[in-house]
Design an enzyme around this catalytic site. Structure first.
Site: not given
Ligand SMILES: *[C@@H]1O[C@H](CO)[C@@H](O)[C@H](O)[C@H]1NC(C)=O
Ligand SMILES: *[C@@H]1O[C@H](CO)[C@@H](O)[C@H](O)[C@H]1NC(C)=O
Ligand SMILES: *[C@@H]1O[C@H](CO)[C@@H](O)[C@H](O)[C@H]1NC(C)=O
Ligand SMILES: *[C@@H]1O[C@H](CO)[C@@H](O)[C@H](O)[C@H]1NC(C)=O
Ligand SMILES: *[C@@H]1O[C@H](CO)[C@@H](O)[C@H](O)[C@H]1NC(C)=O
Ligand SMILES: *[C@@H]1O[C@H](CO)[C@@H](O)[C@H](O)[C@H]1NC(C)=O
Ligand SMILES: *[C@@H]1O[C@H](CO)[C@@H](O)[C@H](O)[C@H]1NC(C)=O
Ligand SMILES: *[C@@H]1O[C@H](CO)[C@@H](O)[C@H](O)[C@H]1NC(C)=O
Ligand SMILES: *[C@@H]1O[C@H](CO)[C@@H](O)[C@H](O)[C@H]1NC(C)=O
Length: 661
Positions: A351, A353, A355, A357-358, A373, A469
């Site tokens: 995904g 996010g 911050f 890409r993971v 990440k 967060d």
């Protein structure tokens, strides 16, 4: 007299220049172009919109505005354009973010943002009719914020970065009538025709590989009245952006015409891309004719071998400084991570996010499954403190936190390695369409887990850690369906000024405590606020702001508190739960959600108290809730901004780690 006449003829020319056309067969010595930001003309005659700069943008406009209407209030006349572009991405599998052909009222788009705004708009003006922006985007990144359909599409954008229409990139072959996909980031040059028929108000976009004649069938054909969007005069040109990854985005040739058929480009005179792949293919063809001269082949092969070794070296290069010796145990090599994800292949992408890409991966030596990440950031400033913090956070051990295993550094990039959570993030299960797979008992279990993880961060570890967060998409589920908080501490990196435009990024709209916009001081009570919103999300099975709901239901907090006052709080529950829930627990969660997201920070319980309340150790205080008033609601001020867009407001904050309490 002569001067007067020539000025007059110039005025006449400008005022009545209904048929405007120009052709650039390459841009060597090109005139009449205004370039800004990253955009530049290369010595080979390419118009380069973006280079290898992260989080950038570039614009190129034809410097003379073009008359699009015969009278100011009239219809938009027929126009067409043809251009050849090539996108050469950072990695073969992805680059950010894409380019667009633009008609704009102003040639100054310096206030527009890069990233998924494609250099066209920014958070404030996105969606406003006053922008007078019309664009055809060639988008190479899937952005949930833009409601993108995939990471390879052509879209029509009207004053908004959310496309009014989009379709996968490709063309219909004239030979067999089959649709063929085209990968925009292949690095190969492609042609695009954009044609607007003013009479029938029809817009056609057609795409094809460079060497193919224009396909008979358009990729998309869209009927649209452009009269209110396009002004009398507009600038025409291109906009492009980069983000977490970059791509070289080139225009090789461009022609434009109003009132008629666009001039063809002379393909053989277009500049070549500064890239070895296509050239070396041609060379190979020739080499094969020289094969008898085996010696030269041998020399070439040796050279190619050396080159491969060099490229490999560069591919795995990392950044390593002396101060990192202390953290050696927590360091992964880039090569390891590269292998773990088979070169960060697209199919390993879990995904994107806030911050970065993971990716999912399996470490080559230990065969441990990990989530990797990639966090981009430009300056080295502050990285040392951040790595120190990350490593110390890596010592946090709690069954409701996602374990951080280590890190790796490359130029402009920090890579974090976490334990892999097989059941992904909570929002995927919670907000999926149709029947929810999460039972009430599972939800209640997850809530208790997350509360206990947050309590540990706030009170039970040696220092206070503020998550900043907390939200459903940051709660990951392990194999036993325990809720685990992820991403803690990441907001900190952005405080060190790593990313332009997003410098003080902190949290997500919809979860930000109202006092943050006034005091700019992040405290544990702001985490409690977000936790309150999170409780409501779980109980109600919906996002904190949902514009598709009837007006009074759009803002979740307001809707739940209104129902609470009417005595119908249970009616706000997720309908997909059916009758399978424990009324007392559900009511507790809803009320606690309201209590935690109280507009006054001092009225919110701390996490210790929240945990006691959740376990039914103490009764939930009602009177406080009485003070809840829709007008106070934190969300009122966020109306108008898109929920789930990262907040770019400048909330600078105290250090994440408060030492010596
Ligand atoms: C640039 O503008 C000048 C004056 O408007 C015009 O004569 C010239 O043809 C233009 N060049 C191109 C490439 O359109
Ligand atoms: C990319 O473009 C910017 C702006 O023109 C420039 O400052 C920077 O040096 C360029 N980067 C490279 C690697 O050429
Ligand atoms: C967005 O762009 C407009 C100009 O179109 C500018 O006035 C405004 O300040 C920009 N907003 C931000 C947050 O950059
Ligand atoms: C484009 O979409 C926006 C909302 O997504 C809508 O308000 C607007 O009317 C649409 N424009 C056209 C011309 O369809
Ligand atoms: C657009 O495409 C449609 C169908 O492919 C065609 O009938 C129409 O003439 C085209 N219009 C323009 C302006 O090319
Ligand atoms: C197109 O839009 C303009 C301005 O909104 C309007 O005046 C005109 O009637 C529209 N044309 C058609 C054919 O709908
Ligand atoms: C196309 O460009 C080539 C090379 O610059 C030139 O020899 C040729 O005459 C051009 N063709 C046309 C039709 O202008
Ligand atoms: C290949 O070789 C032929 C003749 O040997 C030459 O005319 C042609 O330019 C060469 N092509 C390339 C791409 O080097
Ligand atoms: C959660 O993970 C476990 C183990 O991987 C699996 O058996 C289970 O089906 C998963 N549950 C959901 C809801 O995905």
């Amino acid at each position: 007299m002569l001067l007067k006449i020539s000025i007059w003829s110039l005025i006449v020319k400008l005022a009545f220049s209904a048929n405007y056309d120009f052709t650039y067969n390459g841009f060597k010595g090109a005139t009449n172009l205004s370039l800004d930001s990253l955009a530049a003309l290369t010595s080979d005659g390419l118009l380069m919109l973006t280079n290898d700069t992260y989080h950038g943008k570039g614009h190129a406009f034809f410097s003379v505005p073009i008359q699009f209407k015969k009278s100011p209030a009239g219809k938009v006349i027929t126009f067409s354009t043809l251009f050849v572009f090539a996108i050469v991405p950072e990695y073969t599998e992805f680059g950010n973010h894409g380019l667009a052909f633009v008609l704009s009222a102003s040639e100054d788009l310096s206030h527009a943002w890069g990233e998924y705004y494609l250099g066209l708009l920014n958070e404030t003006n996105n969606g406003k009719p006053s922008n007078n922006i019309f664009a055809v985007e060639l988008d190479i990144t899937l952005n949930p914020e833009n409601e993108d359909i995939n990471d390879n599409h052509v879209g029509i954008d009207i004053n908004s970065i959310i496309s009014n229409y989009s379709t996968a990139a490709g063309f219909t072959s004239d030979d067999d009538g089959q649709f063929k996909n085209l990968r925009l980031i292949s690095g190969e040059p492609m042609q695009v025709w954009i044609e607007y028929d003013g009479l029938n108000m029809q817009l056609n976009v057609t795409l094809s590989p460079l060497w193919m004649p224009k396909p008979k069938t358009a990729l998309l054909s869209y009927t649209i009245n452009l009269s209110s969007i396009i002004l009398d005069r507009m600038y025409v040109g291109f906009s492009a952006s980069t983000g977490m990854a970059y791509a070289y985005q080139y225009i090789l040739g461009w022609s434009f015409k109003t009132d008629g058929k666009v001039p063809e480009l002379n393909i053989s005179s277009l500049p070549r891309l500064p890239q070895t792949t296509t050239a070396s293919k041609d060379k190979l063809k020739n080499i094969s004719t020289w094969l008898p001269i085996s010696l030269s082949v041998f020399v070439l092969m040796a050279a190619a071998g050396a080159k491969i070794i060099m490229v490999r070296k560069e591919m795995f290069s990392e950044l390593r400084e002396d101060w990192e010796l202390d953290f050696e145990l927590h360091r992964f090599s880039y090569k390891q991570l590269y292998k773990a994800t088979r070169g960060f292949k697209h199919e390993y992408l879990l995904g994107v996010g806030g911050f970065g890409r993971v990716y999912r991966g399996v470490l080559p030596d230990t065969k441990v499954e990990v989530a990797i990440k990639r966090v981009c950031h430009e300056s080295r400033q502050g990285v040392r403190e951040f790595v120190a913090e990350i490593v110390s956070l890596g010592q946090l051990q709690h069954r409701n936190l996602v374990p951080l295993l280590g890190y790796c550094r490359r130029e402009g990039e920090l890579i974090l390695v976490y334990e892999y959570m097989p059941n992904r993030s909570l929002d995927k299960l919670l907000f999926c369409e149709g029947k929810s797979t999460l039972s009430w008992s599972q939800r209640f279990w997850i809530i208790k887990g997350v509360a206990s993880g947050l309590l540990y961060l706030h009170e039970d570890w040696e220092r206070v850690v503020i998550h900043r967060d907390v939200k459903a998409s940051n709660v990951l589920l392990d194999g036993d369906m325990n809720g685990r908080l992820g991403d803690f501490g990441l907001a900190r990196l952005y405080d060190h000024g790593g990313v332009p435009q997003t410098t003080h990024l902190a949290g997500t709209v919809g979860y930000l405590a109202p006092e943050l916009s006034r005091t700019c001081r992040v405290k544990t009570s702001s985490d409690v606020f977000a936790f309150g919103v999170f409780l409501l999300e779980i109980a109600c099975g919906r996002r904190p702001i949902d514009r598709e709901k009837p007006e009074e239901q759009q803002v979740l907090i307001d809707w739940v508190s209104a129902n609470w006052r009417k005595g119908t709080i249970l009616e706000t529950r997720d309908e997909r739960l059916g009758e399978e829930y424990v009324a007392e627990e559900l009511e507790l969660v809803l009320k606690l959600g309201l209590l935690c997201s109280h507009p006054l920070p001092t009225a919110r319980p701390n996490m210790r108290r929240v945990t006691q309340l959740l376990h039914g150790d103490i009764p939930i205080p009602d009177p406080l809730l009485n003070q809840l008033n829709t007008k106070d609601s934190a969300f009122v001020k966020y109306e108008g901004s898109n929920a789930y867009v990262m907040s770019f407001t400048s909330i600078s904050s105290e250090s994440l780690l408060f030492t010596g309490r």
